[in-house]
Scaffold this active site. Structure first.
Site, PDB file in Angstrom:
ATOM      1  N   ASP A 109       0.859  -1.194   0.000  1.00  0.00           N
ATOM      2  CA  ASP A 109       0.000   0.000   0.000  1.00  0.00           C
ATOM      3  C   ASP A 109       0.886   1.231   0.000  1.00  0.00           C
ATOM      4  OD1 ASP A 109      -2.286   1.871   0.503  1.00  0.00           O
ATOM      5  OD2 ASP A 109      -3.338   0.022   0.941  1.00  0.00           O
ATOM      6  N   ASP A 114       3.811   3.499  -4.208  1.00  0.00           N
ATOM      7  CA  ASP A 114       2.773   4.153  -5.002  1.00  0.00           C
ATOM      8  C   ASP A 114       2.644   3.333  -6.288  1.00  0.00           C
ATOM      9  OD1 ASP A 114       1.170   5.555  -6.689  1.00  0.00           O
ATOM     10  OD2 ASP A 114       2.204   7.475  -6.455  1.00  0.00           O
ATOM     11  N   TYR A 130     -14.478   6.866 -12.405  1.00  0.00           N
ATOM     12  CA  TYR A 130     -14.411   5.561 -11.734  1.00  0.00           C
ATOM     13  C   TYR A 130     -15.031   4.471 -12.603  1.00  0.00           C
ATOM     14  CZ  TYR A 130     -14.931   2.190  -7.857  1.00  0.00           C
ATOM     15  OH  TYR A 130     -14.871   1.079  -7.043  1.00  0.00           O
ATOM     16  N   LYS A 186     -13.008   1.274 -13.968  1.00  0.00           N
ATOM     17  CA  LYS A 186     -13.340  -0.110 -13.595  1.00  0.00           C
ATOM     18  C   LYS A 186     -13.722  -0.935 -14.812  1.00  0.00           C
ATOM     19  CE  LYS A 186     -12.429  -0.090  -9.209  1.00  0.00           C
ATOM     20  NZ  LYS A 186     -11.163  -0.732  -8.785  1.00  0.00           N
ATOM     21  N   THR A 216     -16.339  -0.165   3.819  1.00  0.00           N
ATOM     22  CA  THR A 216     -14.910   0.152   3.962  1.00  0.00           C
ATOM     23  C   THR A 216     -14.778   1.678   4.034  1.00  0.00           C
ATOM     24  OG1 THR A 216     -14.398   0.543   1.630  1.00  0.00           O
ATOM     25  CG2 THR A 216     -14.353  -1.764   2.357  1.00  0.00           C
TER      26      THR A 216
HETATM   27  N1  LIG Z   1     -15.947  -0.420  -0.957  1.00  0.00           N
HETATM   28  C1  LIG Z   1     -16.775  -0.568  -1.989  1.00  0.00           C
HETATM   29  O1  LIG Z   1     -17.986  -0.354  -1.877  1.00  0.00           O
HETATM   30  C2  LIG Z   1     -16.247  -1.034  -3.315  1.00  0.00           C
HETATM   31  C3  LIG Z   1     -17.181  -1.387  -4.299  1.00  0.00           C
HETATM   32  C4  LIG Z   1     -16.711  -1.831  -5.540  1.00  0.00           C
HETATM   33  C5  LIG Z   1     -15.346  -1.901  -5.777  1.00  0.00           C
HETATM   34  N2  LIG Z   1     -14.472  -1.548  -4.800  1.00  0.00           N
HETATM   35  C6  LIG Z   1     -13.045  -1.641  -5.105  1.00  0.00           C
HETATM   36  O2  LIG Z   1     -12.417  -2.441  -4.137  1.00  0.00           O
HETATM   37  C7  LIG Z   1     -11.057  -2.056  -4.011  1.00  0.00           C
HETATM   38  C8  LIG Z   1     -10.719  -1.833  -2.549  1.00  0.00           C
HETATM   39  O3  LIG Z   1     -11.470  -0.727  -2.081  1.00  0.00           O
HETATM   40  P1  LIG Z   1     -11.836  -0.508  -0.549  1.00  0.00           P
HETATM   41  O4  LIG Z   1     -13.280  -0.346  -0.468  1.00  0.00           O
HETATM   42  O5  LIG Z   1     -11.159  -1.512   0.300  1.00  0.00           O
HETATM   43  O6  LIG Z   1     -11.214   0.942  -0.336  1.00  0.00           O
HETATM   44  P2  LIG Z   1     -10.079   1.439   0.651  1.00  0.00           P
HETATM   45  O7  LIG Z   1      -9.968   2.889   0.391  1.00  0.00           O
HETATM   46  O8  LIG Z   1     -10.348   0.973   2.022  1.00  0.00           O
HETATM   47  O9  LIG Z   1      -8.774   0.685   0.105  1.00  0.00           O
HETATM   48  C9  LIG Z   1      -8.140   1.015  -1.086  1.00  0.00           C
HETATM   49  C10 LIG Z   1      -6.650   0.936  -0.836  1.00  0.00           C
HETATM   50  O10 LIG Z   1      -5.944   1.131  -2.068  1.00  0.00           O
HETATM   51  C11 LIG Z   1      -4.805   1.915  -1.773  1.00  0.00           C
HETATM   52  N3  LIG Z   1      -4.347   2.604  -2.981  1.00  0.00           N
HETATM   53  C12 LIG Z   1      -5.098   3.332  -3.848  1.00  0.00           C
HETATM   54  N4  LIG Z   1      -4.331   3.829  -4.817  1.00  0.00           N
HETATM   55  C13 LIG Z   1      -3.050   3.413  -4.561  1.00  0.00           C
HETATM   56  C14 LIG Z   1      -1.806   3.617  -5.189  1.00  0.00           C
HETATM   57  N5  LIG Z   1      -1.665   4.378  -6.288  1.00  0.00           N
HETATM   58  N6  LIG Z   1      -0.698   3.031  -4.639  1.00  0.00           N
HETATM   59  C15 LIG Z   1      -0.796   2.279  -3.520  1.00  0.00           C
HETATM   60  N7  LIG Z   1      -1.969   2.053  -2.879  1.00  0.00           N
HETATM   61  C16 LIG Z   1      -3.074   2.623  -3.391  1.00  0.00           C
HETATM   62  C17 LIG Z   1      -5.280   2.898  -0.709  1.00  0.00           C
HETATM   63  O11 LIG Z   1      -4.200   3.464   0.006  1.00  0.00           O
HETATM   64  C18 LIG Z   1      -6.181   2.018   0.129  1.00  0.00           C
HETATM   65  O12 LIG Z   1      -5.497   1.422   1.216  1.00  0.00           O
HETATM   66  C19 LIG Z   1     -10.886  -0.808  -4.869  1.00  0.00           C
HETATM   67  O13 LIG Z   1     -10.326  -1.164  -6.113  1.00  0.00           O
HETATM   68  C20 LIG Z   1     -12.310  -0.320  -5.038  1.00  0.00           C
HETATM   69  O14 LIG Z   1     -12.484   0.451  -6.199  1.00  0.00           O
HETATM   70  C21 LIG Z   1     -14.886  -1.120  -3.578  1.00  0.00           C
END
Ligand SMILES: NC(=O)c1ccc[n+]([C@@H]2O[C@H](COP(=O)([O-])OP(=O)(O)OC[C@H]3O[C@@H](n4cnc5c(N)ncnc54)[C@H](O)[C@@H]3O)[C@@H](O)[C@H]2O)c1
Length: 254
Positions: free
Chosen positions: A39, A64, A156, A160, A191
């Site tokens: 992360d 990153d 977004y 996706k 989350t």
């Molecule tokens: N939570 C939802 O409702 C939901 C729904 C559909 C899809 N998603 C997808 O699930 C995945 C996880 O999301 P989440 O809900 O756990 O969100 P979250 O924000 O809790 O976790 C996302 C993580 O990705 C890391 N991240 C983002 N860009 C980065 C980069 N350039 N370099 C390093 N780390 C990076 C962030 O620091 C974070 O820890 C994502 O791809 C999100 O789009 C989430």
């Protein structure tokens, strides 16, 4: 119950410090994998320490994932520390809510970079070694909004949909070398991302969560719901599955 299922595996989990990524990291560690929790912030260390505290094998890697040389270095470091990577779970992502006319070019590019460039860069760095080994498993995380558009999320949804298509393109290109590539498309999952969305839209978190629960199964997802699907696609029961998109959304896209 599932211990040992992925024993001998080294799993790289991007976004491993986040809500869904940390559940994926914990789940794969419980199943016996050594997990690289990747992360861009200190959450990677906390998740990794939590896994080690319960007897699992995990190490944090700060990176990153939209930075080409940082990803190359990180993959080398993971391989040097834990061994050859057998499983990649591309969970990292971010959202910036807005219509096309709301979004700045920086927001647009940042969304594509976090969600799509990260998958491209990590997979590009890992696939050559997997091809040499003749096997590998990649699971990406897209969204229901990569399959069907949602309001005020133009960047977004585009990102996706890109993850879905990148998954299928990689499955076509690399499955003959023994690398399975699949995608999980979650619906709303509890989350920190959901709290940020509510804030971006100027809505109360409670209202936002109530709306999100309005789907056939009547609730939002848990990170563990999504982690179970990722673990299935990365596991041996899915050995004949590649290029698929598994929606895990309580029927939201129906
Ligand atoms: N939570 C939802 O409702 C939901 C729904 C559909 C899809 N998603 C997808 O699930 C995945 C996880 O999301 P989440 O809900 O756990 O969100 P979250 O924000 O809790 O976790 C996302 C993580 O990705 C890391 N991240 C983002 N860009 C980065 C980069 N350039 N370099 C390093 N780390 C990076 C962030 O620091 C974070 O820890 C994502 O791809 C999100 O789009 C989430």
């Amino acid at each position: 119950m599932t211990a040992g299922r992925t024993a001998g595996r080294v799993a790289l989990v991007t976004g491993g410090g986040g809500g869904i990524g940390s559940a994926v990291a914990r789940r794969l560690a419980e199943e016996g994998a050594a997990v690289a929790v990747v992360d861009r912030d200190a959450t990677a260390e906390a998740v990794s320490a939590g896994i080690r505290a319960t007897g699992g094998h995990a190490a944090p890697f700060l990176c990153d994932l939209s930075d080409e040389s940082a990803v190359t270095d990180m993959v080398k470091e993971v391989t040097g520390t834990l061994g050859d990577i057998t499983d990649v779970c591309c969970v990292a992502g971010s959202i910036r809510r807005g219509t096309v006319t709301d979004l700045s070019l920086d927001s647009w590019r940042g969304t594509l970079a976090d969600n799509v460039d990260s998958v491209f860069l990590v997979c590009r760095a890992v696939i050559p070694r997997m091809e040499q080994a003749g096997r590998g498993r990649i699971v990406t995380v897209a969204s229901g909004w990569g399959l069907r558009a949602g309001e005020k999320a133009a960047a977004y949804c585009t990102a996706k949909a890109g993850v879905v298509m990148l998954t299928q393109a990689m499955a076509l290109d690399h499955s003959p070398a023994g690398i399975r590539v699949n995608c999980v498309a979650p619906g709303d999952t509890r989350t920190p991302m959901l709290a940020r969305e509510a804030q971006q839209l100027g809505q109360s978190e409670a209202d936002f969560l109530a709306e999100a629960a309005d789907r056939p199964l009547g609730r939002i997802g848990t990170p563990e719901d999504i982690a179970a699907a990722v673990a299935f696609l990365a596991g041996p029961e899915a050995d004949f599955i590649t290029g698929t998109v598994l929606t895990v959304d309580g029927g939201g896209t129906v």
